[in-house]
Motif scaffolding. Structure first.
Motif, short mmCIF file in Angstrom:
data_model
loop_
_atom_site.label_atom_id
_atom_site.label_comp_id
_atom_site.label_asym_id
_atom_site.label_seq_id
_atom_site.Cartn_x
_atom_site.Cartn_y
_atom_site.Cartn_z
N ASP A 178 0.83 -1.21 0.00
CA ASP A 178 0.00 0.00 0.00
C ASP A 178 0.86 1.27 0.00
OD1 ASP A 178 -2.34 -1.45 -0.04
OD2 ASP A 178 -2.68 -1.32 2.13
N ILE A 179 1.96 1.24 0.76
CA ILE A 179 2.86 2.39 0.79
C ILE A 179 3.40 2.69 -0.61
CG2 ILE A 179 5.14 3.17 1.56
CD1 ILE A 179 4.58 1.71 4.23
N LEU A 180 3.80 1.63 -1.31
CA LEU A 180 4.36 1.81 -2.65
C LEU A 180 3.29 2.24 -3.66
CD1 LEU A 180 6.82 -1.21 -2.70
CD2 LEU A 180 7.40 1.22 -2.57
N LYS A 181 2.08 1.72 -3.52
CA LYS A 181 0.98 2.17 -4.39
C LYS A 181 0.71 3.66 -4.21
CE LYS A 181 -1.72 -2.11 -4.82
NZ LYS A 181 -3.02 -2.75 -4.46
N GLU A 182 0.73 4.10 -2.96
CA GLU A 182 0.48 5.51 -2.67
C GLU A 182 1.55 6.41 -3.29
OE1 GLU A 182 -0.99 9.07 -1.57
OE2 GLU A 182 -2.03 7.12 -1.57
N LYS A 183 2.78 5.95 -3.29
CA LYS A 183 3.86 6.73 -3.90
C LYS A 183 3.68 6.83 -5.42
CE LYS A 183 7.32 6.10 -0.29
NZ LYS A 183 7.33 7.53 0.06
N ILE A 184 3.15 5.78 -6.01
CA ILE A 184 2.83 5.83 -7.44
C ILE A 184 1.67 6.79 -7.68
CG2 ILE A 184 1.94 4.50 -9.40
CD1 ILE A 184 4.88 3.96 -8.78
N ALA A 185 0.67 6.77 -6.80
CA ALA A 185 -0.49 7.67 -6.92
C ALA A 185 -0.05 9.13 -6.84
CB ALA A 185 -1.50 7.36 -5.82
N GLN A 186 0.95 9.40 -6.02
CA GLN A 186 1.46 10.77 -5.90
C GLN A 186 2.11 11.26 -7.19
OE1 GLN A 186 4.07 10.60 -2.49
NE2 GLN A 186 2.38 10.23 -1.05
N LYS A 187 2.48 10.33 -8.06
CA LYS A 187 3.07 10.68 -9.35
C LYS A 187 2.01 10.79 -10.46
CE LYS A 187 7.23 10.76 -7.71
NZ LYS A 187 8.00 12.03 -7.61
N GLY A 188 0.74 10.63 -10.09
CA GLY A 188 -0.32 10.84 -11.06
C GLY A 188 -0.81 9.61 -11.79
N PHE A 189 -0.68 8.44 -11.16
CA PHE A 189 -1.18 7.21 -11.75
C PHE A 189 -2.05 6.47 -10.73
CE2 PHE A 189 2.99 8.11 -13.55
CZ PHE A 189 2.70 8.17 -14.90
N ILE A 190 -3.00 5.70 -11.21
CA ILE A 190 -3.82 4.87 -10.33
C ILE A 190 -3.18 3.50 -10.25
CG2 ILE A 190 -6.10 3.88 -9.93
CD1 ILE A 190 -5.96 6.95 -9.72
N ALA A 191 -2.69 3.14 -9.07
CA ALA A 191 -2.04 1.84 -8.86
C ALA A 191 -3.10 0.82 -8.47
CB ALA A 191 -0.97 1.95 -7.78
N LEU A 192 -3.29 -0.19 -9.30
CA LEU A 192 -4.37 -1.15 -9.07
C LEU A 192 -3.91 -2.39 -8.31
CD1 LEU A 192 -6.20 -0.87 -12.52
CD2 LEU A 192 -6.96 0.04 -10.31
N LEU B 183 10.85 -10.75 -9.79
CA LEU B 183 10.42 -9.89 -10.90
C LEU B 183 8.91 -9.89 -10.93
CD1 LEU B 183 11.52 -8.23 -13.34
CD2 LEU B 183 11.22 -10.27 -14.73
N GLY B 184 8.33 -8.70 -10.95
CA GLY B 184 6.87 -8.61 -10.97
C GLY B 184 6.40 -7.39 -11.73
N TYR B 185 5.08 -7.18 -11.73
CA TYR B 185 4.46 -6.08 -12.47
C TYR B 185 3.47 -5.34 -11.57
CZ TYR B 185 5.69 -9.53 -16.10
OH TYR B 185 6.33 -10.47 -16.87
N LEU B 186 3.28 -4.07 -11.86
CA LEU B 186 2.23 -3.30 -11.22
C LEU B 186 1.25 -2.85 -12.30
CD1 LEU B 186 0.94 -1.89 -8.77
CD2 LEU B 186 2.37 0.10 -9.28
N VAL B 187 -0.02 -3.19 -12.13
CA VAL B 187 -1.06 -2.77 -13.07
C VAL B 187 -1.48 -1.36 -12.70
CG1 VAL B 187 -3.28 -3.31 -14.13
CG2 VAL B 187 -1.84 -5.17 -13.24
N VAL B 188 -1.37 -0.44 -13.65
CA VAL B 188 -1.70 0.96 -13.40
C VAL B 188 -2.71 1.46 -14.42
CG1 VAL B 188 0.44 1.62 -12.23
CG2 VAL B 188 0.35 1.65 -14.72
N MET B 189 -3.40 2.54 -14.04
CA MET B 189 -4.42 3.13 -14.90
C MET B 189 -4.22 4.63 -15.01
SD MET B 189 -8.59 2.77 -14.63
CE MET B 189 -8.65 1.24 -15.58
N SER B 190 -4.65 5.18 -16.11
CA SER B 190 -4.61 6.62 -16.33
C SER B 190 -5.45 7.34 -15.29
CB SER B 190 -5.14 6.96 -17.73
OG SER B 190 -5.51 8.30 -17.83
N GLU B 191 -4.86 8.30 -14.60
CA GLU B 191 -5.60 9.06 -13.58
C GLU B 191 -6.73 9.85 -14.22
OE1 GLU B 191 -4.11 11.54 -9.77
OE2 GLU B 191 -3.63 12.49 -11.71
N LYS B 192 -6.49 10.38 -15.40
CA LYS B 192 -7.53 11.15 -16.11
C LYS B 192 -8.73 10.27 -16.42
CE LYS B 192 -8.13 14.37 -19.97
NZ LYS B 192 -9.42 13.84 -20.46
#
Length: 347
Positions: A141-155, A249-258
């Motif tokens: 969750d901490i890492l997802k929030e840091k991605i959110a602060q950069k303007g992406f939705i971390a799923l 090795l893994g992946y993070l699924v992200v979505m456009s904030e807009k």
């Protein structure tokens, strides 16, 4: 009288409903004055692997499931194998909303969130169960929030698998076996420290060039999950494979904030439910895929005699852990000491 007659006719046309504010500015319209809610949404989901991989299958699973759950209001167009854009450029396309979803590998996030180097820390995850508890818990969750602060939705986080060492020279069964060898890595300060701790020479090479680099001796070995080692046919140009499971090795699924901000809340819930199911599916597929790939590699090794596969004993693994955990203090400035400790303490 004529003006009054016209007004009466307008009221009749509008079903007898008059809006005072509209009259005051000379605007009289009929029907609903609010815009209709958009009836459907299209998601372009870009990824760089083939549709037959666990990630590719999960993307297709998500597409089908989200359409079912939304009753057709959300349609997903999946673009595998870099058909739409590669992961080096996907972030700017997500920002522009030209692409709505992607699933880049963790290393692609490190330039924008340095804490994502956590996933490269060697021997920080005890096993798959511990790994998923980290992903699905406070650290994730901490890492997802840091991605959110950069303007992406971390799923959510998807698996690629634990990494293993391979070589054309001396088999890398213990860390000191790698001394003097040139080992290919992704761009990562953590991985550089890992390879140096083994006495080897880290070489950053694009993934698409790894096969020829191994074949021609530009590098002696590399580290990969079984999926990359097998599907990219590295076994053809490597003599040994050690099942070291030293890194992940893994992946993070992200979505456009807009795009996300334009999606109604009920459909946001649909996406969350679909991605949760897709994550469970992807992790199961990844585990099943890894078992099959190992069986395939064992068959190849026996039939060809060109590849030797090594499995670490508990004593050998303990030596690896001792060597690699000694570099953790060097990683505190890169990853953060607290984050490393939270990961190690996750139960």
């Amino acid at each position: 009288m004529k003006a009054r007659s016209n007004l009466t006719n307008i009221v009749k046309l509008c079903g007898g409903v008059l809006v005072a504010s509209a009259l005051s500015i000379g605007l009289l319209g009929c029907g609903d004055s609010t815009p209709k809610e958009q009836e459907s949404y299209t998601i372009k989901f870009s990824h760089v692997v083939s549709s037959g991989t666990p990630k590719g299958k999960a993307a297709d699973f998500f597409a089908k499931r989200v359409e079912e759950l939304s009753q057709g209001k959300i349609k997903v167009e999946v673009f595998p194998s870099t058909q739409l854009v590669d992961d080096d450029k996907v972030f700017q396309e997500l920002k522009r909303n030209n692409v709505q979803m992607a699933a880049p590998s963790f290393s692609k996030f490190t330039p924008i969130v340095k804490e994502f180097n956590l996933w490269d820390v060697p021997f920080i995850f005890r096993d798959n169960e511990h790994l998923h508890k980290v992903m699905d818990g406070e650290v994730g969750d901490i890492l997802k929030e840091k991605i959110a602060q950069k303007g992406f939705i971390a799923l959510d986080y998807w698996d690629a698998g634990f990494k293993h060492f391979s070589s054309n020279k001396k088999p890398i069964v213990l860390p000191e076996d790698a001394k003097g060898q040139k080992l290919r890595i992704q761009t990562s300060k953590v991985l550089e420290e890992q390879i140096k701790a083994m006495g080897a020479n880290p070489q950053v090479i694009n993934f698409g060039e790894v096969y020829s680099a191994l074949q021609t001796g530009v590098v002696d070995g590399t580290e990969n999950p079984l999926s990359n080692f097998y599907n990219s046919k590295f076994y053809e140009v490597q003599k040994s494979l050690t099942l070291s499971s030293h890194g992940y090795l893994g992946y993070l699924v992200v979505m456009s904030e807009k795009f996300w901000s334009e999606l109604p809340s009920d459909l946001q819930g649909v996406v969350k439910q679909a991605i949760k199911e897709a994550t469970e599916f992807e992790r199961e597929e990844s585990a099943r895929d890894e078992s099959q790939l190992l069986a395939n590699l064992n068959d190849y090794a026996k039939q060809s005699g060109k590849l030797t596969i090594y499995t670490l004993s508990n004593e050998q693994k303990a030596q690896w852990e001792s060597t690699m955990k000694a570099i953790y203090p060097k990683l505190y400035d890169i990853v953060g000491e607290e984050l490393i400790q939270k990961t190690l303490e996750t139960n």
